[in-house]
Each structure stands twice: as C-alpha cells, then as structure tokens.
Design a protein around this motif. Structure first.
Motif, PDB file in Angstrom:
ATOM      1  N   SER A 135       9.195   3.204   4.198  1.00 29.99           N
ATOM      2  CA  SER A 135       9.904   3.418   2.939  1.00 29.99           C
ATOM      3  C   SER A 135       9.180   4.483   2.117  1.00 29.99           C
ATOM      4  N   PHE A 136       9.872   4.940   1.079  1.00 29.93           N
ATOM      5  CA  PHE A 136       9.378   6.081   0.309  1.00 29.93           C
ATOM      6  C   PHE A 136       9.614   5.886  -1.181  1.00 29.93           C
ATOM      7  N   ARG A 137       8.801   6.590  -1.956  1.00 25.34           N
ATOM      8  CA  ARG A 137       9.053   6.825  -3.366  1.00 25.34           C
ATOM      9  C   ARG A 137       8.819   8.306  -3.618  1.00 25.34           C
ATOM     10  N   ALA A 138       9.254   8.788  -4.762  1.00 21.81           N
ATOM     11  CA  ALA A 138       9.120  10.209  -5.058  1.00 21.81           C
ATOM     12  C   ALA A 138       8.356  10.387  -6.356  1.00 21.81           C
ATOM     13  N   SER A 139       7.697  11.540  -6.483  1.00 22.53           N
ATOM     14  CA  SER A 139       6.878  11.836  -7.644  1.00 22.53           C
ATOM     15  C   SER A 139       7.238  13.231  -8.151  1.00 22.53           C
ATOM     16  N   ILE A 140       7.665  13.305  -9.409  1.00 24.16           N
ATOM     17  CA  ILE A 140       8.143  14.562  -9.986  1.00 24.16           C
ATOM     18  C   ILE A 140       7.120  15.084 -10.981  1.00 24.16           C
ATOM     19  N   LEU A 141       6.575  16.274 -10.714  1.00 23.91           N
ATOM     20  CA  LEU A 141       5.560  16.858 -11.573  1.00 23.91           C
ATOM     21  C   LEU A 141       6.197  17.529 -12.785  1.00 23.91           C
ATOM     22  N   ASN A 142       5.489  17.482 -13.906  1.00 19.25           N
ATOM     23  CA  ASN A 142       5.979  18.100 -15.132  1.00 19.25           C
ATOM     24  C   ASN A 142       4.822  18.600 -15.977  1.00 19.25           C
ATOM     25  N   ALA A 143       5.040  19.733 -16.636  1.00 22.30           N
ATOM     26  CA  ALA A 143       4.136  20.210 -17.678  1.00 22.30           C
ATOM     27  C   ALA A 143       4.898  20.080 -18.988  1.00 22.30           C
ATOM     28  N   LEU A 150       2.800   1.266   9.921  1.00 21.62           N
ATOM     29  CA  LEU A 150       3.484   2.307   9.165  1.00 21.62           C
ATOM     30  C   LEU A 150       4.795   1.802   8.576  1.00 21.62           C
ATOM     31  N   GLU A 151       5.425   0.878   9.278  1.00 16.89           N
ATOM     32  CA  GLU A 151       6.684   0.315   8.780  1.00 16.89           C
ATOM     33  C   GLU A 151       6.488  -0.459   7.486  1.00 16.89           C
ATOM     34  N   LYS A 152       5.260  -0.906   7.220  1.00 19.21           N
ATOM     35  CA  LYS A 152       4.986  -1.744   6.048  1.00 19.21           C
ATOM     36  C   LYS A 152       4.504  -0.945   4.844  1.00 19.21           C
ATOM     37  N   ILE A 153       3.994   0.265   5.076  1.00 20.63           N
ATOM     38  CA  ILE A 153       3.483   1.036   3.953  1.00 20.63           C
ATOM     39  C   ILE A 153       4.619   1.832   3.308  1.00 20.63           C
ATOM     40  N   GLN A 154       4.315   2.425   2.170  1.00 18.55           N
ATOM     41  CA  GLN A 154       5.269   3.292   1.503  1.00 18.55           C
ATOM     42  C   GLN A 154       4.584   4.636   1.246  1.00 18.55           C
ATOM     43  N   VAL A 155       5.297   5.698   1.525  1.00 19.26           N
ATOM     44  CA  VAL A 155       4.763   7.037   1.278  1.00 19.26           C
ATOM     45  C   VAL A 155       5.377   7.584  -0.002  1.00 19.26           C
ATOM     46  N   SER A 156       4.520   8.107  -0.868  1.00 22.38           N
ATOM     47  CA  SER A 156       4.972   8.746  -2.096  1.00 22.38           C
ATOM     48  C   SER A 156       4.992  10.249  -1.872  1.00 22.38           C
ATOM     49  N   LEU A 157       6.175  10.840  -1.986  1.00 23.17           N
ATOM     50  CA  LEU A 157       6.343  12.273  -1.793  1.00 23.17           C
ATOM     51  C   LEU A 157       6.243  12.981  -3.131  1.00 23.17           C
ATOM     52  N   GLY A 158       5.227  13.824  -3.276  1.00 23.57           N
ATOM     53  CA  GLY A 158       5.019  14.521  -4.538  1.00 23.57           C
ATOM     54  C   GLY A 158       5.378  15.987  -4.450  1.00 23.57           C
ATOM     55  N   MET A 159       5.580  16.596  -5.599  1.00 21.97           N
ATOM     56  CA  MET A 159       5.991  18.002  -5.701  1.00 21.97           C
ATOM     57  C   MET A 159       7.323  18.219  -4.994  1.00 21.97           C
ATOM     58  N   VAL A 160       8.303  17.359  -5.287  1.00 20.38           N
ATOM     59  CA  VAL A 160       9.565  17.396  -4.542  1.00 20.38           C
ATOM     60  C   VAL A 160      10.319  18.700  -4.749  1.00 20.38           C
ATOM     61  N   PHE A 175       0.842  -1.186   0.000  1.00 24.56           N
ATOM     62  CA  PHE A 175       0.000   0.000   0.000  1.00 24.56           C
ATOM     63  C   PHE A 175       0.884   1.245   0.000  1.00 24.56           C
ATOM     64  N   VAL A 176       0.516   2.184  -0.859  1.00 23.06           N
ATOM     65  CA  VAL A 176       1.263   3.429  -0.995  1.00 23.06           C
ATOM     66  C   VAL A 176       0.341   4.578  -0.615  1.00 23.06           C
ATOM     67  N   PHE A 177       0.824   5.450   0.277  1.00 23.01           N
ATOM     68  CA  PHE A 177       0.049   6.636   0.636  1.00 23.01           C
ATOM     69  C   PHE A 177       0.681   7.838  -0.036  1.00 23.01           C
ATOM     70  N   ASN A 178      -0.121   8.544  -0.817  1.00 26.89           N
ATOM     71  CA  ASN A 178       0.384   9.621  -1.656  1.00 26.89           C
ATOM     72  C   ASN A 178       0.133  10.976  -0.987  1.00 26.89           C
ATOM     73  N   LEU A 179       1.196  11.747  -0.816  1.00 28.80           N
ATOM     74  CA  LEU A 179       1.021  13.103  -0.313  1.00 28.80           C
ATOM     75  C   LEU A 179       1.986  14.052  -1.017  1.00 28.80           C
ATOM     76  N   THR A 180       1.589  15.292  -1.122  1.00 28.00           N
ATOM     77  CA  THR A 180       2.446  16.304  -1.731  1.00 28.00           C
ATOM     78  C   THR A 180       3.059  17.172  -0.636  1.00 28.00           C
ATOM     79  N   LEU A 181       4.111  17.872  -0.994  1.00 28.60           N
ATOM     80  CA  LEU A 181       4.754  18.738  -0.004  1.00 28.60           C
ATOM     81  C   LEU A 181       3.897  19.947   0.347  1.00 28.60           C
ATOM     82  N   LYS A 182       2.832  20.194  -0.409  1.00 30.01           N
ATOM     83  CA  LYS A 182       1.891  21.251  -0.029  1.00 30.01           C
ATOM     84  C   LYS A 182       0.967  20.811   1.093  1.00 30.01           C
ATOM     85  N   THR A 183       0.792  19.502   1.251  1.00 26.96           N
ATOM     86  CA  THR A 183      -0.192  19.000   2.217  1.00 26.96           C
ATOM     87  C   THR A 183       0.432  18.034   3.226  1.00 26.96           C
ATOM     88  N   TRP A 184       1.739  17.970   3.281  1.00 26.21           N
ATOM     89  CA  TRP A 184       2.375  16.898   4.047  1.00 26.21           C
ATOM     90  C   TRP A 184       2.147  17.021   5.547  1.00 26.21           C
TER      91      TRP A 184
END
Length: 429
Positions: A145-153, A112-122, A88-97
C-alpha cells in the motif's frame, strides 16, 4: 487571491477521534543526526514508541534503511517485541526511488505486502509520468500500500495558485488508488490561520482523502499548525517525540498527547501514554546523540523544577501538578525560609525569631553565591567547551570533493603500480 474558509465551515476543538498519529522520530531524527545512529539503539527506540501507543512509524529514506526495516519487521513478526498492528512506512522521494526500490528487495515479499511506501515529491518530472512509473515498479516488487507526500514552500497565506497545485497532485495520486496524503510545510513558514483555511478547504473538496500535516517548527509554530490542521478537519496528525525532525524539528508528540488528554481527543488504535512518550523522547536524544533539552515542554529533563521562592504563582493559584522544588538566591526570602521550616514541623518559637530566619537565609545565600555557583560555573564552562568541540568535525559538502580526489589518487596509484608490474613481467619474459 487568498483562500477563504468554505461557507458554513465549523471547526471542532474537543471530543473527537483521529484515525491515526504518524511518528517521524526515526526518519527525520535519523536525517538530522549529525553522526548517524546505531541500529540496535534505533530498534530500542522503535520498541519504546510502540509501547507508548504509536502505531504508525515512518522510516527511511536512506539506502541502509531497508535492511533496518527488515530487522524491525522480524522483531515484530518473529519476536513479538513490536505490536502486530504497528504500521511501518518507508519514505522515498521520486528523486531517489530507483535505488531505494532496489534496496527494498532485501525485504521478503510477504513482508513488503504489510508495509506502506510514502511517495514524496509527486510533482517531480510529472511530464514523464514518473509517479506512475515508480508506483507500478513498487507494486511489481510486492509493496502492499501507499501514501503520498506533497511538498510546499508556503507563504503567510494560501493563494489560489498554491491550492490548485496541491489539488492537482491529489488528483494524480487518487488515480493511483492512493487515499492517504501528507501535506508538507516543507520549510516551516506556514501560519496557523492559513493552516486552518487550507485544511477546511482540502477536506471539503476531497472527502475521499485522509489528510495530515507535516509541520516543521522553523518559526516555532509546528505544534500550533498541527493542532490547527486537526481542529479544521484533517483526520491524522504527525510529529516526533521531543519534537525530533529536520532543522528546528516537528510538532512534539508528547505535548500533543498531553493536549489530547485535556481536550478529549483520541487516536484510533492504542491509547497514547504521555509518560512513556516522554521517556521515548529522552531515549531519542541518546540514540541520535543530542544533548538533553532540559526545559522542553512535558518531557524536558528539568521541566518540573519549580522555584519555591518569591511568590510561586501556580501554588498561589492552587494548581496541583508534579513539582520538584529548588531554591536560588533570587527567590530566597526569610519568609520563604520560615514557610519551608514550618512545613517541617519546626517549633513555632524559632519561626517567630526574625534574627534566626535571617541567619538561615544568609547562610543559604552565601553557599549558593560563593560556593555552588562558582563550582557549577567552572563545570559549565568545561561542558560548553566539550559540547562545542563535539558538534564540530561534521562531514560537509566540501568533503565530497576531497574524498573524490583521494579516490582518484588511489586509482592513479593502483594504475601506476599495475603498469610497473606489467612492464617488469614483460622484461622477465
């Protein structure tokens, strides 16, 4: 200057394995849902996704979602209704973290140790080291654990400046030990040729990073971009069943599954089940109250319906596939009627009777054009009216101001009542 393929780059189109498939049905489907969704129905959808072979499920990113995530984790850990290897991945952005990290405290630390948080708007407030501060805080409350999400236009091509921007963000998350990165086509304007070049270069320049593409379907290219990304090196893929996602949606997972089966592409972990993914797509429509897409590829309600008349080209070419035949006036010829009746075993003397076949054809056409069509037309007009009515009455931005004024009026009224009660008490004394 536009980015070009690295020297010696070789794509792969068949017979390879991806490390994962990330499903966004819950997060982006929930964000797009005009009227919200019931948690019990959402949980059934998650169970259906997992049963179809999905092992990476992205949730979030609202304040109520941590409580729902806890319910999912209980279903997985205590009830065994979700496979143990489902991430399970919980998605949050740095605007709402900040509020979301507080909301995550509802989840026990061992979970919490088992989930992964996706950090968006790095890139957001990078001059204040906001990514690093948020990462440290989430680590301190127990996120494993974590993953990252990079926004692009994106424009139609990837230039050096955009590529440098992406790599700068990759370098930042790498310093935090994050090696799983989602590259977002945030507004759905990426084209497959640019996707191919971008993927090839990112993989070459960042061999320690696992990439996947978040490909919106605003130009109808979400699926094509997702395929281009993995053909040219990305090791993961992403989408939603039924194409669920914001605006026009994301890459359609059951279509990806069908293509993977035809191309010999596998996903590590549980095998994908296209039929079960199609059922999950129908369930998602129910959960998020979206009318069934009757002609969507693979999982559409009527996608296997085939007009038996005229020249049925797939049949003519000898292609075997599941088909539910129907007839309408366009495709109905006496020869077609004769062929259908021959398949029923009708005696040959009737099949040779042109007047008989014409009479059968004319009676069918009359029923279609003068009875069935107008009956269905009336029902469709009413259905369309109901659908139009259903999709109105949405909470819009202007409702925020209206509600704020209501709250202020209520507050003023309570204050006035309180003042009167205070004055009356003083008089009584």
């Amino acid at each position: 200057m536009a980015l070009a393929f690295p020297s010696g780059h070789q794509p792969r189109y068949t017979n390879f394995e991806l490390v994962g498939l990330s499903d966004e049905t819950m997060r982006e489907g929930g964000e797009r849902a005009l009227f919200g969704a019931d948690d019990s129905r959402k949980l059934r959808l998650i169970e259906a996704l997992a049963d179809a072979g999905i092992r990476d499920i992205d949730l979030g990113s609202g304040l109520t979602e941590p409580a729902f995530l806890l319910r999912c984790l209980d279903s997985q850990k205590l009830l065994g209704r979700i496979p143990a290897d489902t991430q399970f991945v919980f998605n949050l952005t740095l605007k709402t973290w900040e509020p979301l990290s507080e909301a995550l405290r509802v989840i026990p630390r061992e979970y919490l140790e088992k989930i992964q948080v996706s950090l968006g708007m790095v890139e957001y407030r990078s001059d204040e080291n906001l990514l690093e501060r948020a990462h440290d805080k989430l680590l301190s409350i127990g996120v494993g654990s974590f993953r990252a999400s990079i926004l692009n236009a994106f424009a139609h091509e990837i230039d050096d400046d955009r590529y440098e921007f992406i790599n700068k963000q990759i370098a930042r998350v790498r310093q935090r030990g994050i090696d799983l990165v989602r590259v977002n086509d945030s507004i759905g304007t990426l084209y497959p040729d640019a996707t191919a070049v971008l993927a090839a270069n990112l993989v070459r320049d960042n061999p320690d990073i696992t990439f996947y593409l978040h490909s919106h379907d605003d130009r109808g290219l979400g699926l094509a971009n997702s395929l281009a990304s993995i053909f040219h090196g990305f090791a993961m893929v992403e989408g939603g069943v039924g194409g669920f996602g914001n605006r026009a949606g994301l890459a359609n997972v059951e279509v990806l599954s069908q293509i993977f089966a035809e191309r010999g592409i596998t996903v590590a972990g549980a095998p994908l089940d296209t039929a079960k993914l199609s059922k999950a797509a129908a369930l998602a429509e129910d959960v998020f109250m979206v009318l069934p897409n009757v002609y969507r590829p693979v999982s559409g309600m009527l996608v296997e319906n085939e007009n038996a008349g005229i020249v049925n080209v797939p049949d003519y070419l000898g292609v075997s596939r599941p088909v539910d035949y129907f007839l309408n006036p366009i495709g109905l010829f006496p020869d077609t009627v004769g062929q259908i009746l021959a398949n029923t075993g009708l005696p040959s003397e009737y099949l040779a009777d042109e007047e008989f076949l014409a009479a059968v054809t004319n009676r069918l056409v009359t029923r279609m054009e003068h009875e069935l069509y107008w009956e269905k037309r009336a029902k469709f007009d009413e259905l369309l009216r109901q659908v139009t009515d259903f999709y109105t009455g949405i909470v819009r931005l202007e409702d925020v101001q209206t509600t704020a004024l209501e709250v202020l009026q209520d507050k003023a009224l309570r204050s006035a009542v309180g003042s009167r009660e205070t004055a009356r008490t003083a008089e009584e004394r």
